[in-house]
Design an enzyme around this catalytic site. Structure first.
Site, PDB file in Angstrom:
ATOM      1  N   GLY A   1       5.008 -12.630   4.067  1.00 29.88           N
ATOM      2  CA  GLY A   1       3.944 -12.109   3.277  1.00 29.88           C
ATOM      3  C   GLY A   1       2.687 -13.061   3.869  1.00 29.88           C
TER       4      GLY A   1
ATOM      5  CB  ALA B   1       6.708 -11.592  -1.013  1.00 33.71           C
TER       6      ALA B   1
ATOM      7  CD  GLU C   1       8.720 -10.390   5.314  1.00 34.39           C
ATOM      8  OE1 GLU C   1       9.385  -9.727   6.476  1.00 34.39           O
ATOM      9  OE2 GLU C   1       8.188  -9.839   5.052  1.00 34.39           O
TER      10      GLU C   1
ATOM     11  CD  GLU D   1       3.602  -8.030   5.872  1.00 33.13           C
ATOM     12  OE1 GLU D   1       4.271  -9.213   4.339  1.00 33.13           O
ATOM     13  OE2 GLU D   1       4.249  -7.651   5.757  1.00 33.13           O
TER      14      GLU D   1
END
Ligand code: HXC
Length: 257
Positions: A108, A65, A131, A111
């Site tokens: 992300g 992200a 993260e 993911e």
């Protein structure tokens, strides 16, 4: 389809979506994610598109992200705009999604890779959930999909240390289908897309749906679901054609119905 952060190309039987924020290693900002969901939903409706490849560039699939965009967001803002609703929409795409991964697939990015159905990785891929290094944790399925894919202790290691794993480790751990030299990863993904695109479309669709069902049901419920989809395919013209072609020793001609 013209997008700011995506490049889309269509080839016979499949489409390729390339993330296009190279200066920030394809960090997934809200605009990119909005465009991605829009593109996927459009391509999902196009009958000539049978399979969709998601890729970045040699350096990065996606480094997660967008931290700069996310840094000052409040919990309430995320809750109000239902931050991860887009991810649920990706999960609902009916056509097979292939991730062609080179370089960083982090946070992300990892993911998103795991939301895809198949993964071709280059030898340079670095895959992880870092993260923890910035004071948070995975939020787009990392703790759930990773654990289902690699098991508890390996998922704990990746999520709690934030250390990325290599492409070879990802292969051994069952996170990716195949690892190839960096020159070939996209080509390999295209070959896979072409192969899937050559199969009976409705069978592909119901088979994907049935495999995914295994993640959120009991074995009993899953077997029941599988059986119903199996029966359903016997109402398709392609089932008649596929079996007839086998008996007549010729290649089937799919109609997609
Ligand atoms: C915003 C990012 C970014 C990110 C890299 N950049 N990752 N910008 N968000 N996630 C930017 C850098 O700021 C830099 O911009 C440029 O990309 C190149 O990155 P460098 O750090 O200079 O490259 P390098 O030294 O090769 O290091 C690569 C890296 C590192 C190891 C991947 O960039 C990194 O650690 N990135 C963050 C990875 C991460 O923590 N991801 C998880 C995010 S949280 P400038 O302008 O300085 O040149 C997350 C939560 C998921 O994903 C929740 C659901 C979506």
């Amino acid at each position: 389809m013209a997008y700011e952060h995506l490049l889309i190309t269509k080839e016979s039987g499949y489409a390729l979506i390339q993330f296009n924020r190279p200066d920030v290693l394809n960090a997934l900002n809200i605009k990119l994610m909005t465009e991605l969901v829009d593109a996927l939903e459009e391509l999902d409706k196009e009958t000539e598109v049978r399979c969709i490849i998601l890729t970045g560039n040699e350096k990065a699939f996606a480094a997660g992200a967008d931290i700069k965009e996310m840094a000052n967001t409040s919990a309430m803002e995320m809750l109000q705009r239902d931050q991860f609703a887009r991810w649920d929409r990706i999960r609902k795409i009916k056509k097979p999604l292939i991730a062609a991964v080179s370089g960083f697939a982090l946070g992300g990015g990892c993911e998103l890779m795991m939301t895809c159905d198949l993964v071709i990785a280059s030898e340079t891929a670095k895959i992880g959930q870092p993260e923890i290094n910035i004071g948070v944790m995975p939020g787009a399925g990392g703790t759930q999909r990773l654990t289902r894919a690699v098991g508890k202790v390996k998922a704990m290691e990746m999520v709690l240390t934030g250390r990325p794993i290599s492409a070879q480790e990802a292969l051994q751990w069952g996170l990716v289908n195949k690892v190839v030299p960096v020159e070939y990863y996209l080509q390999e993904a295209k070959e896979l897309a072409k192969e899937i695109a050559s199969k009976a479309p409705m069978a592909v669709k119901l088979a994907k749906e049935s495999v995914l069902k295994a993640f959120d049901t009991t074995i009993e419920g899953g077997l029941e679901f599988e059986r119903k989809n199996f029966y359903l395919l016997f109402s398709s013209e392609d089932q008649k054609e596929g079996m007839k072609a086998f008996i007549e020793k010729r290649k089937p001609e799919w109609k997609g119905k």
